[in-house]
Design an enzyme around this catalytic site. Structure first.
Site, PDB file in Angstrom:
ATOM      1  N   ARG A 174      23.565  47.028  30.840  1.00  0.00           N
ATOM      2  CA  ARG A 174      23.426  46.251  32.079  1.00  0.00           C
ATOM      3  C   ARG A 174      22.161  45.400  32.035  1.00  0.00           C
ATOM      4  O   ARG A 174      21.124  45.829  31.521  1.00  0.00           O
ATOM      5  CB  ARG A 174      23.347  47.241  33.253  1.00  0.00           C
ATOM      6  CG  ARG A 174      23.320  46.617  34.630  1.00  0.00           C
ATOM      7  CD  ARG A 174      24.639  45.971  34.980  1.00  0.00           C
ATOM      8  NE  ARG A 174      24.761  45.736  36.418  1.00  0.00           N
ATOM      9  CZ  ARG A 174      25.746  45.020  36.949  1.00  0.00           C
ATOM     10  NH1 ARG A 174      26.687  44.478  36.190  1.00  0.00           N
ATOM     11  NH2 ARG A 174      25.813  44.856  38.263  1.00  0.00           N
ATOM     12  N   THR A 193      34.337  38.756  34.656  1.00  0.00           N
ATOM     13  CA  THR A 193      34.286  40.031  33.963  1.00  0.00           C
ATOM     14  C   THR A 193      35.566  40.217  33.168  1.00  0.00           C
ATOM     15  O   THR A 193      36.576  39.577  33.435  1.00  0.00           O
ATOM     16  CB  THR A 193      34.090  41.153  35.006  1.00  0.00           C
ATOM     17  OG1 THR A 193      32.881  40.888  35.709  1.00  0.00           O
ATOM     18  CG2 THR A 193      33.988  42.526  34.392  1.00  0.00           C
ATOM     19  N   ASP A 234      24.066  40.863  42.129  1.00  0.00           N
ATOM     20  CA  ASP A 234      24.643  42.170  42.493  1.00  0.00           C
ATOM     21  C   ASP A 234      23.612  43.058  43.196  1.00  0.00           C
ATOM     22  O   ASP A 234      23.957  44.114  43.714  1.00  0.00           O
ATOM     23  CB  ASP A 234      25.190  42.896  41.259  1.00  0.00           C
ATOM     24  CG  ASP A 234      26.638  42.525  40.963  1.00  0.00           C
ATOM     25  OD1 ASP A 234      27.207  41.700  41.705  1.00  0.00           O
ATOM     26  OD2 ASP A 234      27.203  43.061  39.991  1.00  0.00           O
ATOM     27  N   SER A 243      26.384  48.086  39.827  1.00  0.00           N
ATOM     28  CA  SER A 243      27.653  47.510  39.400  1.00  0.00           C
ATOM     29  C   SER A 243      28.807  48.310  39.996  1.00  0.00           C
ATOM     30  O   SER A 243      28.623  49.409  40.521  1.00  0.00           O
ATOM     31  CB  SER A 243      27.724  47.570  37.871  1.00  0.00           C
ATOM     32  OG  SER A 243      29.009  47.246  37.412  1.00  0.00           O
ATOM     33  N   SER A 244      30.001  47.726  39.893  1.00  0.00           N
ATOM     34  CA  SER A 244      31.233  48.456  40.224  1.00  0.00           C
ATOM     35  C   SER A 244      32.063  48.703  38.984  1.00  0.00           C
ATOM     36  O   SER A 244      33.168  49.256  39.072  1.00  0.00           O
ATOM     37  CB  SER A 244      32.070  47.640  41.205  1.00  0.00           C
ATOM     38  OG  SER A 244      31.340  47.381  42.364  1.00  0.00           O
ATOM     39  N   GLY A 268      36.905  42.564  38.522  1.00  0.00           N
ATOM     40  CA  GLY A 268      37.314  42.457  39.918  1.00  0.00           C
ATOM     41  C   GLY A 268      36.201  42.720  40.925  1.00  0.00           C
ATOM     42  O   GLY A 268      36.465  42.894  42.105  1.00  0.00           O
ATOM     43  N   GLY A 269      34.947  42.788  40.466  1.00  0.00           N
ATOM     44  CA  GLY A 269      33.871  43.093  41.404  1.00  0.00           C
ATOM     45  C   GLY A 269      34.098  44.462  42.007  1.00  0.00           C
ATOM     46  O   GLY A 269      34.554  45.386  41.324  1.00  0.00           O
TER      47      GLY A 269
HETATM   48  N1  GLU Z   1      29.215  41.907  38.582  1.00  0.00           N
HETATM   49  C1  GLU Z   1      30.243  42.814  38.965  1.00  0.00           C
HETATM   50  C2  GLU Z   1      29.828  44.245  38.778  1.00  0.00           C
HETATM   51  O1  GLU Z   1      29.048  44.532  37.919  1.00  0.00           O
HETATM   52  C3  GLU Z   1      31.508  42.598  38.240  1.00  0.00           C
HETATM   53  C4  GLU Z   1      32.078  41.260  38.539  1.00  0.00           C
HETATM   54  C5  GLU Z   1      33.550  41.141  38.285  1.00  0.00           C
HETATM   55  O2  GLU Z   1      34.216  42.138  38.107  1.00  0.00           O
HETATM   56  O3  GLU Z   1      34.050  40.034  38.230  1.00  0.00           O
HETATM   57  O4  GLU Z   1      30.269  45.061  39.486  1.00  0.00           O
END
Ligand code: GLU
Length: 638
Positions: free
Chosen positions: A124, A429, A470, A495-496, A522-523
């Site tokens: 990360r 992502t 984030d 993060s997710s 997908g965030g």
């Molecule tokens: N930046 C997001 C994360 O680390 C992921 C972004 C995405 O999935 O498009 O959770």
């Protein structure tokens, strides 16, 4: 064996029986990319039916056919899962530049079969040492105007990239081919060029105004008149080819020191002639970057499975584990999708309700408590407290099967309150899932955060991430309490991302055979995407492709439940008023959103063939351009 007729081969002695690496899937994917071809995937609305792929050994699932092909070829040469993941990633940097690359970060779970060890790598991004708490909100502590042109497109969003350091360390532990060899497919493609895919074409078009602001991004992605280069255009990236050559020869240290490091700092600090707020990253931040190994979070599910995920700084593994822990209070198997078809069938109202409610509860805890644990400890000092069976049973008891709770409150876990920070929706992502002939497995989620990251292209040919967005932009909440996920020097933004590996449990409860690998972009929606895939396979008996394709559904901690309207089994017309699932959920009090989802799930499931040997299923997400490719076993392939 019907399944084997779908097997795609690469470079096996019997390759002529099954086609060269990737045929027929690869050919179909390429056909779909002819400009104007019907059925080409859309950026966020596409759904292209995909077939289950099975292989006796060696399977890779990635978000772009050329990347999957590079991985497949590495596996066919005897490369390991880690080797293949590296080759796939380098090609993705080139052909799916909007989603991931060496200017970003990643999390990787790696299972090494020979000694049954499981590694969790944290690549990360980190905040610069000079970062200040309000950097995403204002220009300086004495100038409270917001960063320009926006926090994201300013240098403030750029974190110190972690991908290469992480990959090099993972390679040291799980590589079989020389590091150098893994860069060859990407270098070749960067020099020779590749056709812009429909998804990339649409991403460029959507981001064209922002890409205009960066001279190098403009030159690569836009035409002379400023319009987006369309799908089908041959794209070459000689600057990236040169960079990859250097990294191939000199290793990751050539990224963290020297000319490439200088290019990263330059692009982060670029003020664009005084029109943009510069970032604070320095050469020292790059030289000091570390990709630590973390303790994976492994929790039993329904007694027979062990689900392993990424710990903080991602909230993904913990949230998925909490959701599954709560779902153990319910007989989900009885609530499987009906009208089962290749797309996963039609989810049941009660099945979706229970999963979405458990997700609300998990998001309430995540938003309150989870951040980089090197800075902010979890309640009780480890993931254990949030995952206690008694605690999750108590949380599950808050779920009313007849009515949605709308919004959940975080659990009473003692310790200092940390303040809240909501999920946020991002898109930049990609997911890579690989298994090799030795049974090593990789699940890696890789990201530059938003599509095209910070819209800042280095002279070394790659984009910089905007991962620091984030972080919570506000360091304190409305009550003045510190937010766990506030920006601090050297910290990693929460993060997710949820790369996941599932194993069978032995009779004594220990980790046994590998069963499933998955993950998605997908965030924050990654958490529901991964959850529905796991429930799809483990509770509902779907195969890898069905579970991946299955309707995307779920919730954050709001009254809205999403049900992906792009799915052929959802009637998304008029906000779903003709759809039984949507209307059933509304009757339970859900506010249902049927917007198209753009998950990018990549799943591998290990089955056992009739002769007792493993048979791997690969599932690629119909909502993106990805592909599963495998190789047949040289011996025993029938
Ligand atoms: N930046 C997001 C994360 O680390 C992921 C972004 C995405 O999935 O498009 O959770």
């Amino acid at each position: 064996m019907a399944a084997l007729s779908l097997l795609v081969g690469c470079a096996s002695p019997r390759a002529s029986d099954v086609g060269a690496c990737g045929a027929p899937q690869l050919e179909e994917a390429r056909d779909a990319w002819r400009p104007g071809a019907p059925g080409a995937p859309e950026i966020a609305t596409g759904y292209t039916r995909k077939r289950l792929v099975t292989a006796r050994r060696d399977l890779v699932v990635a978000a772009h056919p050329l990347a999957a092909q590079a991985g497949c070829e590495v596996l066919a040469q005897g490369g390991s899962a880690v080797d293949a993941a590296i080759a796939v990633q380098m090609v993705l940097n080139l052909v799916e530049p909007q989603s991931s690359g060496i200017g970003g970060g990643a999390f990787m779970l790696h299972y090494r079969a020979r000694d049954e060890r499981l590694f969790a790598w944290d690549g990360r991004e980190t905040a610069p040492a000079a970062a200040r708490a309000n950097d995403l909100r204002w220009i300086d502590d004495d100038d409270h105007r917001p960063p320009v042109p926006s926090a994201r497109a300013s240098g403030r969003s750029v974190g110190t990239p972690g991908l290469l350091r992480m990959l090099e360390q993972a390679h040291a532990q799980g590589g079989r081919l020389p590091w150098r060899a893994l860069f060859e497919p990407a270098i070749r493609l960067a020099e020779e060029g590749f056709p812009i895919s429909p998804r990339l074409g649409q991403s460029i078009a959507a981001a064209a105004p922002a890409l205009q602001g960066d001279a190098r991004a403009r030159a690569l992605f836009l035409q002379a008149d400023g319009s987006a280069k369309p799908a089908g255009t041959l794209l070459r990236n000689p600057a990236l080819a040169a960079t990859l050559r250097t990294l191939a020869e000199q290793g990751a240290q050539a990224f963290y020191r020297g000319a490439i490091a200088a290019a990263v700092v330059e692009a982060s600090a670029d003020t664009r002639g005084g029109t943009a707020t510069p970032g604070r990253m320095t050469l020292t931040d790059l030289a000091a970057y570390r990709a630590p190994q973390r303790e994976p979070i492994c929790t039993p599910y329904r007694r027979v499975y062990l689900v392993c995920g990424m710990p903080p700084p991602s909230s993904g593994g913990l949230a998925v584990a909490q959701v599954l822990g709560m779902l153990e209070s319910f007989e989900l198997a009885a609530l499987a999708p009906t009208a089962r078809d290749a797309e996963g069938g039609k989810p049941s109202v009660l099945g979706v309700h229970l999963v979405a409610e458990a997700e609300r509860l998990a998001f309430a805890d995540r938003d309150r408590f989870v951040a980089d644990t090197d800075f902010v400890p979890l309640p009780g000092g480890s993931p254990a407290r949030m995952l206690e069976a008694a605690y999750l049973r108590q949380r599950a008891a808050l779920i009313d099967p007849r009515h949605s709770m709308g919004r959940a409150r975080p659990g009473d876990l003692g310790g200092p309150a940390q303040g809240r920070a909501g999920p946020g929706i991002e898109q930049g992502t990609t997911q890579i899932s690989v298994v090799d002939r030795d049974g090593d497995v990789v699940s890696m989620t890789s990201s530059i955060e938003g599509a095209f990251g910070a819209y800042r292209m280095t002279r070394a040919g790659f984009l910089l991430n905007n991962q620091l967005t984030d972080f919570s932009a506000r360091p304190v909440d409305e009550q003045g309490q510190p937010v766990a996920n506030r920006l601090e020097p050297g910290k990693r933004p929460r993060s997710s991302m949820a790369p996941t590996l599932v194993f069978r449990r032995r009779a004594d409860g220990a980790r046994g055979d590998f069963l499933l690998a998955t993950g998605s972009p997908g965030g924050a929606a990654i958490i529901p995407y991964v959850t529905k895939t796991l429930v799809g396979v483990l509770d509902w008996g779907l195969d890898a492709q069905q579970a991946t394709a299955l309707v995307d559904f779920g919730a954050f901690n709001t009254p809205i439940t999403f049900v992906g309207g792009e799915h052929p089994n959802v009637d998304g017309r008029e906000q779903g008023r003709h759809d039984a699932l949507v209307q059933g959920l509304r009757a339970l009090g859900h506010r249902v959103d049927t917007a198209s989802q753009s998950s990018g799930i990549a799943t591998i499931v290990r089955r056992t063939g009739a002769d007792g040997t493993p048979l791997y299923e690969g599932g690629a997400d119909p909502r993106r351009e990805g592909l599963a490719l495998g190789t047949p076993a040289a011996a025993g392939f029938r």
